[in-house]
Design a protein around this motif. Sequence first.
Motif, mmCIF file in Angstrom:
data_model
loop_
_atom_site.group_PDB
_atom_site.id
_atom_site.type_symbol
_atom_site.label_atom_id
_atom_site.label_comp_id
_atom_site.label_asym_id
_atom_site.label_seq_id
_atom_site.Cartn_x
_atom_site.Cartn_y
_atom_site.Cartn_z
ATOM 1 N N ALA A 15 0.366 10.168 2.092
ATOM 2 C CA ALA A 15 -0.111 9.438 0.913
ATOM 3 C C ALA A 15 0.249 7.951 1.004
ATOM 4 O O ALA A 15 0.460 7.279 0.000
ATOM 5 C CB ALA A 15 0.432 10.011 -0.392
ATOM 6 N N SER A 16 0.287 7.473 2.237
ATOM 7 C CA SER A 16 0.466 6.051 2.505
ATOM 8 C C SER A 16 -0.397 5.720 3.715
ATOM 9 O O SER A 16 -0.053 6.088 4.853
ATOM 10 C CB SER A 16 1.939 5.734 2.800
ATOM 11 O OG SER A 16 2.073 4.423 3.318
ATOM 12 N N MET A 17 -1.527 5.073 3.477
ATOM 13 C CA MET A 17 -2.482 4.833 4.571
ATOM 14 C C MET A 17 -1.824 4.112 5.741
ATOM 15 O O MET A 17 -2.092 4.434 6.906
ATOM 16 C CB MET A 17 -3.672 4.019 4.055
ATOM 17 C CG MET A 17 -4.755 3.838 5.100
ATOM 18 S SD MET A 17 -6.029 2.702 4.504
ATOM 19 C CE MET A 17 -7.339 3.012 5.713
ATOM 20 N N LYS A 34 -12.221 6.320 -2.337
ATOM 21 C CA LYS A 34 -10.872 6.007 -2.838
ATOM 22 C C LYS A 34 -10.357 4.687 -2.280
ATOM 23 O O LYS A 34 -9.810 3.866 -2.998
ATOM 24 C CB LYS A 34 -9.916 7.138 -2.424
ATOM 25 C CG LYS A 34 -8.437 6.785 -2.396
ATOM 26 C CD LYS A 34 -7.765 6.997 -3.724
ATOM 27 C CE LYS A 34 -6.287 6.685 -3.628
ATOM 28 N NZ LYS A 34 -5.492 7.126 -4.766
ATOM 29 N N LEU A 35 -10.530 4.499 -0.957
ATOM 30 C CA LEU A 35 -9.885 3.351 -0.310
ATOM 31 C C LEU A 35 -10.772 2.110 -0.395
ATOM 32 O O LEU A 35 -12.009 2.206 -0.367
ATOM 33 C CB LEU A 35 -9.538 3.697 1.142
ATOM 34 C CG LEU A 35 -8.565 4.887 1.246
ATOM 35 C CD1 LEU A 35 -8.366 5.298 2.697
ATOM 36 C CD2 LEU A 35 -7.232 4.568 0.598
ATOM 37 N N ARG A 36 -10.110 0.935 -0.474
ATOM 38 C CA ARG A 36 -10.844 -0.301 -0.668
ATOM 39 C C ARG A 36 -11.284 -0.860 0.680
ATOM 40 O O ARG A 36 -10.560 -0.838 1.669
ATOM 41 C CB ARG A 36 -9.936 -1.317 -1.378
ATOM 42 C CG ARG A 36 -9.852 -1.198 -2.894
ATOM 43 C CD ARG A 36 -9.314 0.082 -3.469
ATOM 44 N NE ARG A 36 -7.990 0.420 -3.015
ATOM 45 C CZ ARG A 36 -7.049 1.019 -3.769
ATOM 46 N NH1 ARG A 36 -7.316 1.279 -5.036
ATOM 47 N NH2 ARG A 36 -5.876 1.336 -3.280
ATOM 48 N N PHE A 83 -7.563 10.248 10.560
ATOM 49 C CA PHE A 83 -7.256 10.067 9.133
ATOM 50 C C PHE A 83 -8.574 10.120 8.374
ATOM 51 O O PHE A 83 -9.529 9.413 8.725
ATOM 52 C CB PHE A 83 -6.569 8.718 8.909
ATOM 53 C CG PHE A 83 -6.432 8.302 7.456
ATOM 54 C CD1 PHE A 83 -7.345 7.427 6.879
ATOM 55 C CD2 PHE A 83 -5.408 8.795 6.673
ATOM 56 C CE1 PHE A 83 -7.227 7.046 5.541
ATOM 57 C CE2 PHE A 83 -5.270 8.417 5.340
ATOM 58 C CZ PHE A 83 -6.183 7.549 4.781
ATOM 59 N N TYR A 85 -10.210 10.047 4.468
ATOM 60 C CA TYR A 85 -10.266 10.015 3.000
ATOM 61 C C TYR A 85 -11.746 9.855 2.632
ATOM 62 O O TYR A 85 -12.251 8.742 2.525
ATOM 63 C CB TYR A 85 -9.412 8.927 2.359
ATOM 64 C CG TYR A 85 -8.930 9.379 0.997
ATOM 65 C CD1 TYR A 85 -9.847 9.725 0.001
ATOM 66 C CD2 TYR A 85 -7.585 9.533 0.708
ATOM 67 C CE1 TYR A 85 -9.443 10.198 -1.228
ATOM 68 C CE2 TYR A 85 -7.154 9.999 -0.532
ATOM 69 C CZ TYR A 85 -8.098 10.349 -1.487
ATOM 70 O OH TYR A 85 -7.673 10.842 -2.716
ATOM 71 N N TRP A 123 0.070 14.531 5.818
ATOM 72 C CA TRP A 123 -0.408 13.739 4.690
ATOM 73 C C TRP A 123 0.779 13.048 4.036
ATOM 74 O O TRP A 123 1.624 13.693 3.440
ATOM 75 C CB TRP A 123 -1.190 14.559 3.659
ATOM 76 C CG TRP A 123 -1.913 13.646 2.693
ATOM 77 C CD1 TRP A 123 -1.645 13.461 1.363
ATOM 78 C CD2 TRP A 123 -2.979 12.752 3.003
ATOM 79 N NE1 TRP A 123 -2.477 12.512 0.830
ATOM 80 C CE2 TRP A 123 -3.314 12.058 1.807
ATOM 81 C CE3 TRP A 123 -3.715 12.449 4.158
ATOM 82 C CZ2 TRP A 123 -4.330 11.112 1.736
ATOM 83 C CZ3 TRP A 123 -4.727 11.508 4.104
ATOM 84 C CH2 TRP A 123 -5.028 10.847 2.904
ATOM 85 N N ASN A 144 -5.969 14.873 2.650
ATOM 86 C CA ASN A 144 -5.377 15.460 1.445
ATOM 87 C C ASN A 144 -6.118 16.769 1.148
ATOM 88 O O ASN A 144 -7.150 16.775 0.457
ATOM 89 C CB ASN A 144 -5.496 14.499 0.266
ATOM 90 C CG ASN A 144 -4.861 15.063 -0.998
ATOM 91 O OD1 ASN A 144 -4.637 16.277 -1.097
ATOM 92 N ND2 ASN A 144 -4.583 14.219 -1.965
ATOM 93 N N ASP A 165 0.841 -1.199 0.000
ATOM 94 C CA ASP A 165 0.000 0.000 0.000
ATOM 95 C C ASP A 165 0.877 1.250 0.000
ATOM 96 O O ASP A 165 1.893 1.300 0.696
ATOM 97 C CB ASP A 165 -0.885 0.004 1.249
ATOM 98 C CG ASP A 165 -1.724 1.258 1.315
ATOM 99 O OD1 ASP A 165 -2.609 1.425 0.471
ATOM 100 O OD2 ASP A 165 -1.453 2.108 2.189
ATOM 101 N N GLY A 166 0.473 2.225 -0.819
ATOM 102 C CA GLY A 166 1.226 3.470 -0.883
ATOM 103 C C GLY A 166 2.413 3.366 -1.817
ATOM 104 O O GLY A 166 3.385 4.108 -1.704
HETATM 105 P P1 P6P Z 1 -3.885 10.475 -2.693
HETATM 106 C C1 P6P Z 1 -2.175 4.945 -1.632
HETATM 107 O O1 P6P Z 1 -2.332 4.917 -3.043
HETATM 108 C C2 P6P Z 1 -3.567 5.079 -1.038
HETATM 109 O O2 P6P Z 1 -4.367 4.019 -1.433
HETATM 110 C C3 P6P Z 1 -3.468 5.179 0.482
HETATM 111 O O3 P6P Z 1 -2.423 4.428 1.006
HETATM 112 C C4 P6P Z 1 -3.272 6.671 0.712
HETATM 113 O O4 P6P Z 1 -3.760 7.103 1.974
HETATM 114 C C5 P6P Z 1 -4.063 7.301 -0.430
HETATM 115 O O5 P6P Z 1 -4.155 6.311 -1.470
HETATM 116 C C6 P6P Z 1 -3.393 8.540 -0.983
HETATM 117 O O6 P6P Z 1 -4.283 9.108 -1.916
HETATM 118 O O7 P6P Z 1 -5.157 10.847 -3.420
HETATM 119 O O8 P6P Z 1 -3.477 11.492 -1.658
HETATM 120 O O9 P6P Z 1 -2.738 10.093 -3.604
#
Ligand code: P6P
Length: 332
Positions: free
Chosen positions: A245-247, A275-277, A261, A263, A243, A209, A117-118
């Motif tokens: 960009a890595s959950m 966005k997230l699964r 957190f 999203y 932020w 974000n 992830d990320g």
């Molecule tokens: P954005 C990484 O691709 C992810 O799935 C998560 O780990 C992360 O929190 C999110 O997308 C980041 O999204 O839109 O900021 O690139």
Amino acid sequence: MSTPTKTFMQHLFQQRHAGLIERDLTTLLHSVATACKAIANHLKNGDLGDAMGALESENVQGETQKKLDVIANDIFLERCQYSGVLAGMVSEEMEDIHQIPKNLPKGRYVILFDPLDGSSNIDVDVSVGSIFSIFELPEVPEKLTIEDVLRKGVEQVAAGYAIYGPSTMLVLSTGHGVNAFTFDGSIGEFRQTHEDLKIPADTSEIAINASRRRHWDESLRNYVDDSFAGEAGTRGRDFNMRWIASMVAEVHRIMMRGGIFIYPVDDKNRAEGGKLRLLYEASPMGFLVEQAGGAASTGTERILEVDPTGLHQRVGVVLGSANEVACALKVS
Ligand code: P6P
């Protein structure tokens, strides 16, 4: 001599001897830990190795695949399918269920995972991670079906993540609290460094974000604006923003010191559901966060109560410090 900290396996043996987990789950989690060690090994060489960079291919999400996405996925398949306790596997990187090869013994567990992830952060050497969710079926199925795996998050028997950062850590819950383990290269094992993690109920640290503000629902804009107004605003205190960009990295920070957190479902991702699964990101992370005393919502309902409709279904995510999640949702 000081008492050596427990290894990951000693922790699992203790839980098994206490009747908290089954023998086969111990076997599966050992395979997961081995997969995470192997992935960490690939990552640590960075550009010195041959695993960096992107492929021409896209995954089922329509995202450009990094070489390490595929390598990490193959490692999870290889290390876990031989465990003899799985009925099948679900991965972010694969459209359909991965059935256990016919020549291998099967079991009653199902693992759903995001192998890396990320991964957009790999080329810039920022922390990434692996996320996994584990269910137990009533019996060993002839063939694992979609109906078998579309289970609510409350039914998970274990969930966890590995974070590949300055250190490599494994954070796990089998439904009896959350424990964290740090990889010790001198013995090649994860050793317990955190016991029964608890997320502080309050926080002043928001992970969101902010570049997507124009797409947010009004209630979320109000919550974030009120919080970022600081001491002079309605919240009466200053907030900080993060932020990565890595959950996995965001959730790990929250596990370590609290935070929220977010999203959300917004105007830009509403058609996809967010966005997230759900099955291999929001649900396992929601399980861990709740086990540590936090809260985890889609923005409209408890993540662990969502009735899944598809393997790669997306949801909104608002998780972390319980009081702050309540505040964000109240404004909603
Ligand atoms: P954005 C990484 O691709 C992810 O799935 C998560 O780990 C992360 O929190 C999110 O997308 C980041 O999204 O839109 O900021 O690139």
